[in-house]
Design a protein around this motif. Structure first.
Motif, PDB file in Angstrom:
ATOM      1  N   THR A   9      -1.989  -4.809   1.865  1.00  0.00           N
ATOM      2  CA  THR A   9      -2.897  -3.662   1.776  1.00  0.00           C
ATOM      3  C   THR A   9      -2.812  -2.740   2.997  1.00  0.00           C
ATOM      4  OG1 THR A   9      -4.698  -4.922   2.737  1.00  0.00           O
ATOM      5  CG2 THR A   9      -4.568  -4.892   0.347  1.00  0.00           C
ATOM      6  N   GLU A  10      -1.771  -2.908   3.808  1.00  0.00           N
ATOM      7  CA  GLU A  10      -1.605  -1.981   4.923  1.00  0.00           C
ATOM      8  C   GLU A  10      -0.320  -1.183   4.795  1.00  0.00           C
ATOM      9  OE1 GLU A  10      -2.131  -4.212   8.541  1.00  0.00           O
ATOM     10  OE2 GLU A  10      -4.172  -4.662   7.849  1.00  0.00           O
ATOM     11  N   ASN A  11      -0.374   0.042   5.319  1.00  0.00           N
ATOM     12  CA  ASN A  11       0.820   0.884   5.275  1.00  0.00           C
ATOM     13  C   ASN A  11       1.860   0.384   6.259  1.00  0.00           C
ATOM     14  OD1 ASN A  11      -0.013   2.772   3.368  1.00  0.00           O
ATOM     15  ND2 ASN A  11      -1.213   3.873   4.887  1.00  0.00           N
TER      16      ASN A  11
ATOM     17  N   LYS B 203       0.813  -1.216   0.000  1.00  0.00           N
ATOM     18  CA  LYS B 203       0.000   0.000   0.000  1.00  0.00           C
ATOM     19  C   LYS B 203       0.850   1.272   0.000  1.00  0.00           C
ATOM     20  CE  LYS B 203      -3.776   2.366   2.230  1.00  0.00           C
ATOM     21  NZ  LYS B 203      -4.598   2.488   3.430  1.00  0.00           N
TER      22      LYS B 203
END
Lengths: 404, 85
Positions: free
Chosen positions: A238-240, A71
């Motif tokens: 999908t995570e920072n 992400k």
């Protein structure tokens, strides 16, 4: 006919077309050399801007970067497109209205100062050099794989080719060459992306396949990717991983930087009217968006494929692309636990940022490297992110005629 | 419509568009991204979608809204441009 020969013919024809266009439209006056006689259609200008902007960095490196950043990669996607809004709203129409050839000209005339103009020129040279350095590495990678030479030789060959057709035609030549180049580039990018999307998700539109379920399963691609990443010790795709403030600042920097790029701004001097300057910024972003919305999809597909095709496979059975890129030096494998299997996970595989190859070969036939192995993780694979887009069709096992 | 009114209308348009620009990218894509991730859009988490897809579509729409709005504004004030001025 071998696929190698086909590749040569295809690439040769592309270059012949570019050079033919450059000769056909070569500049005959100062006005033509710098701003193409101010007669470029806004759609053509948008396409040329897009091609200019999306050269090696976006085309080759970006999907690979996103593929490894997850992400966080959104900083490039938003940063390199959001700047066009600023450009269209705040810069392009006003610069075009003023009627000079370049930004330093504008600054010098507007502020009645030779010093200001000189400062602008210095900034411009600095920006251009930094920018070209990145582009040239991309060009070098393409030529090194294509002609099977070392990367430095690839860079030099690339420079000669680009120099030839850029100097000949001036702005008019470059504009029409870029239009042709855009068409070739977007075709070369979208076709494999579409096929890979069909293979993985059954959806022919990569932008949608990206958020679709996997073929013969009800798991979403992105959920699967999150799971794979976590299993290997990375954070979820999908995570920072960076903090919001980092992402905010990097995105802002890239946006303002994009709005200020000299080779993009100069394009808005080449259209007939101020309203055309606004329109061409819009068209440019449409053409850029085709690639920029496909890239994150390609990134996710290639990440899944990459992990699945090498993880815990024995080196002897590893796919051809793995060995081909190893020969060029952009992939390296060091069998830390001596099991003959490729173990890929989070962490640096060895000390130092790049592999230093010795001339020896290991027990499995892999190229030995001189770097000391790292002991705090079990990762054995070094991969240069820049190769992901080029290797992607091979990794996905698309037929050769598609990716040549 | 005087040229002052034109400039005012132009500035108003710019500030609205730039506000939307900020919200869809820095807002939805970064600051509120994690919050939006609890909703989903097909297989995407919403915040992730804005960060990697939605903001770009938004940018394209913004520029064309600007092009069209300026077209009407300039028609109203009667600006006609010559080619190759």
């Amino acid at each position: 006919m071998s696929s190698q020969l086909l590749t040569y013919i295809f690439v040769g024809l592309s270059f012949a077309t570019y050079i033919a266009i450059a000769i056909w439209s070569r500049a005959s006056s100062t006005n033509e050399f710098y701003v193409a006689g101010k007669g470029v259609n806004p759609i053509a200008n948008g396409m040329a801007t897009a091609a200019d902007w999306m050269s090696a960095a976006s085309f080759i490196s970006m999907a690979g970067l996103i593929s490894f950043l997850g992400k966080d990669g959104a900083v490039y996607l938003m940063g390199w497109t959001g700047g066009y809004v600023l450009l269209a709203l705040l810069l392009a129409p006003y610069l075009r209205k003023f009627g000079q050839y370049t930004v330093p000209d504008f600054i010098g005339t507007r502020y009645y100062s030779k010093t200001a103009r000189l400062v602008a020129v210095l900034c411009l040279i600095f920006i251009s050099f930094t920018y070209v350095a990145g582009q040239m590495r991309g060009v070098g990678i393409v030529f090194s794989r294509f002609l099977e030479v070392e990367i430095q030789v690839g860079v030099i060959i690339g420079m000669i080719v680009v120099f030839f057709y850029a100097v000949l035609g001036g702005m008019k030549g470059i504009t029409y060459t870029q239009v042709a180049q855009y068409c070739v580039m977007i075709f070369a990018y979208l076709v494999p992306a579409i096929f890979i999307s069909i293979l993985i998700t059954g959806n022919p539109i990569p932008q949608l396949g990206f958020g679709d379920t996997l073929v013969n399963s009800s798991t979403y691609l992105l959920d699967k990717l999150d799971q794979l990443s976590i299993d290997l010790g990375f954070s979820a795709y999908t995570e920072n991983t960076k903090s919001n403030i980092d992402i905010f600042c990097i995105t802002a920097a890239l946006m303002f930087g994009t709005a200020g790029l000299p080779h993009v701004i100069v394009r808005f001097f080449t259209v007939p009217r101020v309203s055309d300057a606004r329109k061409s910024a819009g068209y440019a972003l449409v053409f850029i968006a085709f690639l920029y919305t496909t890239a994150p999809a390609v990134a996710a597909f290639s990440r899944v494929n990459f992990i699945e095709s090498i993880q815990e496979k024995s080196y002897l059975d590893s796919p051809d692309w793995f060995k081909n890129w190893e020969n060029i030096g952009l992939i390296a494998w060091q069998d830390k636990n001596d099991d003959g299997l490729i173990n890929y996970s989070a962490g640096k595989p060895f000390e130092g940022s790049r592999p230093i190859f010795s001339d020896e070969f290991g027990s499995q036939g892999q190229r030995e490297i001189k770097n000391l192995p790292t002991l705090d993780n079990s990762n054995e694979v070094y991969i240069d992110r820049d190769i992901m887009v080029l290797a992607n069709p091979e990794i996905a096992k698309l037929p050769a005629w598609l990716w040549l | 419509m005087s040229s002052q009114d034109y400039w005012k209308a132009n500035l108003k348009l710019l500030s609205v568009l730039l506000f939307v620009w900020f919200i869809i990218s820095f807002g939805f894509g970064i600051i509120f991204s994690e919050f939006l991730d609890q909703f989903s859009l097909g297989g995407f988490k919403l915040g992730f979608w804005f960060a990697q897809q939605g903001s770009i579509y938004g940018f394209v729409i913004l520029i064309f809204v600007y092009v069209i709005a300026m077209h009407f504004l300039e028609k109203k004030i009667g600006i006609k441009e010559e080619e190759n001025e």
